[in-house]
Motif scaffolding. Structure first.
Motif, PDB file in Angstrom:
ATOM      1  N   ALA A  76       0.825  -1.212   0.000  1.00  0.00           N
ATOM      2  CA  ALA A  76       0.000   0.000   0.000  1.00  0.00           C
ATOM      3  C   ALA A  76       0.859   1.261   0.000  1.00  0.00           C
ATOM      4  N   ALA A  77       2.022   1.196   0.636  1.00  0.00           N
ATOM      5  CA  ALA A  77       2.901   2.366   0.681  1.00  0.00           C
ATOM      6  C   ALA A  77       3.339   2.792  -0.720  1.00  0.00           C
ATOM      7  N   SER A  78       3.321   1.865  -1.688  1.00  0.00           N
ATOM      8  CA  SER A  78       3.667   2.228  -3.063  1.00  0.00           C
ATOM      9  C   SER A  78       2.641   3.178  -3.667  1.00  0.00           C
ATOM     10  N   ILE A  79       1.392   3.123  -3.195  1.00  0.00           N
ATOM     11  CA  ILE A  79       0.344   4.010  -3.693  1.00  0.00           C
ATOM     12  C   ILE A  79       0.253   5.266  -2.841  1.00  0.00           C
ATOM     13  N   VAL A 139      -3.531   4.608   8.342  1.00  0.00           N
ATOM     14  CA  VAL A 139      -2.759   3.558   7.674  1.00  0.00           C
ATOM     15  C   VAL A 139      -3.439   3.237   6.348  1.00  0.00           C
ATOM     16  N   PRO A 140      -2.740   3.406   5.221  1.00  0.00           N
ATOM     17  CA  PRO A 140      -3.346   3.117   3.924  1.00  0.00           C
ATOM     18  C   PRO A 140      -3.576   1.625   3.711  1.00  0.00           C
ATOM     19  N   VAL A 141      -4.652   1.298   2.979  1.00  0.00           N
ATOM     20  CA  VAL A 141      -4.982  -0.090   2.655  1.00  0.00           C
ATOM     21  C   VAL A 141      -5.178  -0.180   1.146  1.00  0.00           C
ATOM     22  N   ALA A 142      -4.571  -1.177   0.530  1.00  0.00           N
ATOM     23  CA  ALA A 142      -4.682  -1.359  -0.915  1.00  0.00           C
ATOM     24  C   ALA A 142      -4.860  -2.833  -1.235  1.00  0.00           C
ATOM     25  N   LYS A 143      -5.482  -3.089  -2.374  1.00  0.00           N
ATOM     26  CA  LYS A 143      -5.613  -4.453  -2.881  1.00  0.00           C
ATOM     27  C   LYS A 143      -4.462  -4.663  -3.854  1.00  0.00           C
ATOM     28  N   GLY A 186       3.920  -8.991 -13.305  1.00  0.00           N
ATOM     29  CA  GLY A 186       3.264  -7.698 -13.234  1.00  0.00           C
ATOM     30  C   GLY A 186       2.558  -7.531 -11.906  1.00  0.00           C
ATOM     31  N   VAL A 187       2.338  -6.272 -11.530  1.00  0.00           N
ATOM     32  CA  VAL A 187       1.709  -5.945 -10.268  1.00  0.00           C
ATOM     33  C   VAL A 187       0.598  -4.937 -10.523  1.00  0.00           C
ATOM     34  N   SER A 188      -0.533  -5.116  -9.854  1.00  0.00           N
ATOM     35  CA  SER A 188      -1.632  -4.154  -9.908  1.00  0.00           C
ATOM     36  C   SER A 188      -2.004  -3.780  -8.484  1.00  0.00           C
ATOM     37  N   LEU A 189      -1.907  -2.494  -8.156  1.00  0.00           N
ATOM     38  CA  LEU A 189      -2.260  -2.006  -6.825  1.00  0.00           C
ATOM     39  C   LEU A 189      -3.443  -1.065  -6.944  1.00  0.00           C
ATOM     40  N   THR A 190      -4.465  -1.304  -6.135  1.00  0.00           N
ATOM     41  CA  THR A 190      -5.663  -0.470  -6.153  1.00  0.00           C
ATOM     42  C   THR A 190      -5.964   0.014  -4.739  1.00  0.00           C
ATOM     43  N   PRO A 191      -6.052   1.330  -4.527  1.00  0.00           N
ATOM     44  CA  PRO A 191      -6.397   1.811  -3.194  1.00  0.00           C
ATOM     45  C   PRO A 191      -7.834   1.436  -2.845  1.00  0.00           C
ATOM     46  N   VAL A 192      -8.045   0.909  -1.644  1.00  0.00           N
ATOM     47  CA  VAL A 192      -9.396   0.522  -1.231  1.00  0.00           C
ATOM     48  C   VAL A 192      -9.879   1.268   0.004  1.00  0.00           C
ATOM     49  N   GLY A 193      -8.976   1.885   0.743  1.00  0.00           N
ATOM     50  CA  GLY A 193      -9.392   2.624   1.920  1.00  0.00           C
ATOM     51  C   GLY A 193      -8.235   2.907   2.847  1.00  0.00           C
ATOM     52  N   TYR A 194      -8.590   3.187   4.116  1.00  0.00           N
ATOM     53  CA  TYR A 194      -7.570   3.429   5.126  1.00  0.00           C
ATOM     54  C   TYR A 194      -8.109   3.034   6.492  1.00  0.00           C
ATOM     55  N   ILE A 195      -7.181   2.756   7.391  1.00  0.00           N
ATOM     56  CA  ILE A 195      -7.524   2.437   8.765  1.00  0.00           C
ATOM     57  C   ILE A 195      -7.184   3.662   9.598  1.00  0.00           C
ATOM     58  N   THR A 213      -9.933   1.511  16.380  1.00  0.00           N
ATOM     59  CA  THR A 213      -9.635   1.481  14.945  1.00  0.00           C
ATOM     60  C   THR A 213     -10.926   1.455  14.153  1.00  0.00           C
ATOM     61  N   ARG A 214     -10.863   2.059  12.982  1.00  0.00           N
ATOM     62  CA  ARG A 214     -12.031   2.060  12.095  1.00  0.00           C
ATOM     63  C   ARG A 214     -11.522   2.057  10.656  1.00  0.00           C
ATOM     64  N   PHE A 215     -12.091   1.140   9.863  1.00  0.00           N
ATOM     65  CA  PHE A 215     -11.748   1.084   8.435  1.00  0.00           C
ATOM     66  C   PHE A 215     -12.690   1.993   7.666  1.00  0.00           C
ATOM     67  N   ARG A 216     -12.131   2.801   6.823  1.00  0.00           N
ATOM     68  CA  ARG A 216     -12.924   3.682   5.955  1.00  0.00           C
ATOM     69  C   ARG A 216     -12.605   3.319   4.511  1.00  0.00           C
ATOM     70  N   SER A 217     -13.645   2.929   3.780  1.00  0.00           N
ATOM     71  CA  SER A 217     -13.411   2.532   2.385  1.00  0.00           C
ATOM     72  C   SER A 217     -13.422   3.756   1.471  1.00  0.00           C
ATOM     73  N   ILE A 218     -12.746   3.610   0.359  1.00  0.00           N
ATOM     74  CA  ILE A 218     -12.732   4.634  -0.685  1.00  0.00           C
ATOM     75  C   ILE A 218     -13.559   4.071  -1.834  1.00  0.00           C
ATOM     76  N   ARG A 219     -14.605   4.776  -2.196  1.00  0.00           N
ATOM     77  CA  ARG A 219     -15.466   4.293  -3.281  1.00  0.00           C
ATOM     78  C   ARG A 219     -14.842   4.616  -4.633  1.00  0.00           C
ATOM     79  N   ASP A 220     -14.914   3.637  -5.508  1.00  0.00           N
ATOM     80  CA  ASP A 220     -14.405   3.792  -6.862  1.00  0.00           C
ATOM     81  C   ASP A 220     -15.519   4.346  -7.738  1.00  0.00           C
ATOM     82  N   PRO A 221     -15.336   5.526  -8.360  1.00  0.00           N
ATOM     83  CA  PRO A 221     -16.403   6.101  -9.184  1.00  0.00           C
ATOM     84  C   PRO A 221     -16.791   5.204 -10.361  1.00  0.00           C
TER      85      PRO A 221
END
Length: 135
Positions: A30-33, A46-50, A73-82, A89-97
């Motif tokens: 996730a740190a790469s994103i 704390v960033p969270v990525a798939k 190959g690598v694919s990283l997609t941001p999904v939210g943060y903690i 702690t609480r997870f907050r998702s990032i919605r993909d438009p």
């Protein structure tokens, strides 16, 4: 990428694949994103990525020459943060438009097809009753 040679004087397939997996695994974080976790005013984010990755490798001999190859190959997609605050702690998702657009498009198509089917059913029954009255 250095490869160990086995008894048959051919590159070790396991070493090649292991090296590829190690290199891809290092970059798939996730740190790469987002960058590293951030702390301000007692709140840590704390960033969270798939992360998805794939790799392959091969080795072979052709006309007495040793050969090997690999790729990945690598694919990283941001999904939210903690969010960490006051020991909670609480997870907050990032919605993909794009997901929202896809849902609206599919729902609209479904509604259109349903309405068209219902209209055709009722108009068919009306035509059938009309034919019976003429006879």
């Amino acid at each position: 990428m250095e490869q160990k040679e086995n008894k048959g004087n051919q590159p070790s397939k396991t070493t090649l694949v292991e090296n590829l997996a190690e290199k891809l695994g290092i970059t798939a974080k996730a740190a790469s994103i987002y960058g590293d976790p951030i702390e301000r005013d007692g709140v840590t984010v704390v960033p969270v990525a798939k992360a998805m990755y794939g790799f392959g490798g091969g080795a072979g001999t052709k006309a007495g020459e040793n050969g090997s190859g690999g790729g990945g190959g690598v694919s990283l997609t941001p999904v939210g943060y903690i969010e960490i605050k006051d020991g909670n702690t609480r997870f907050r998702s990032i919605r993909d438009p794009q997901t929202t657009v896809k849902i609206v498009a599919i729902s609209s198509l479904f509604a259109y097809l349903t309405a068209k089917t219902v209209t055709n059913i009722f108009s068919y029954k009306g035509k059938k009753k009309g034919k019976n009255k003429k006879k």
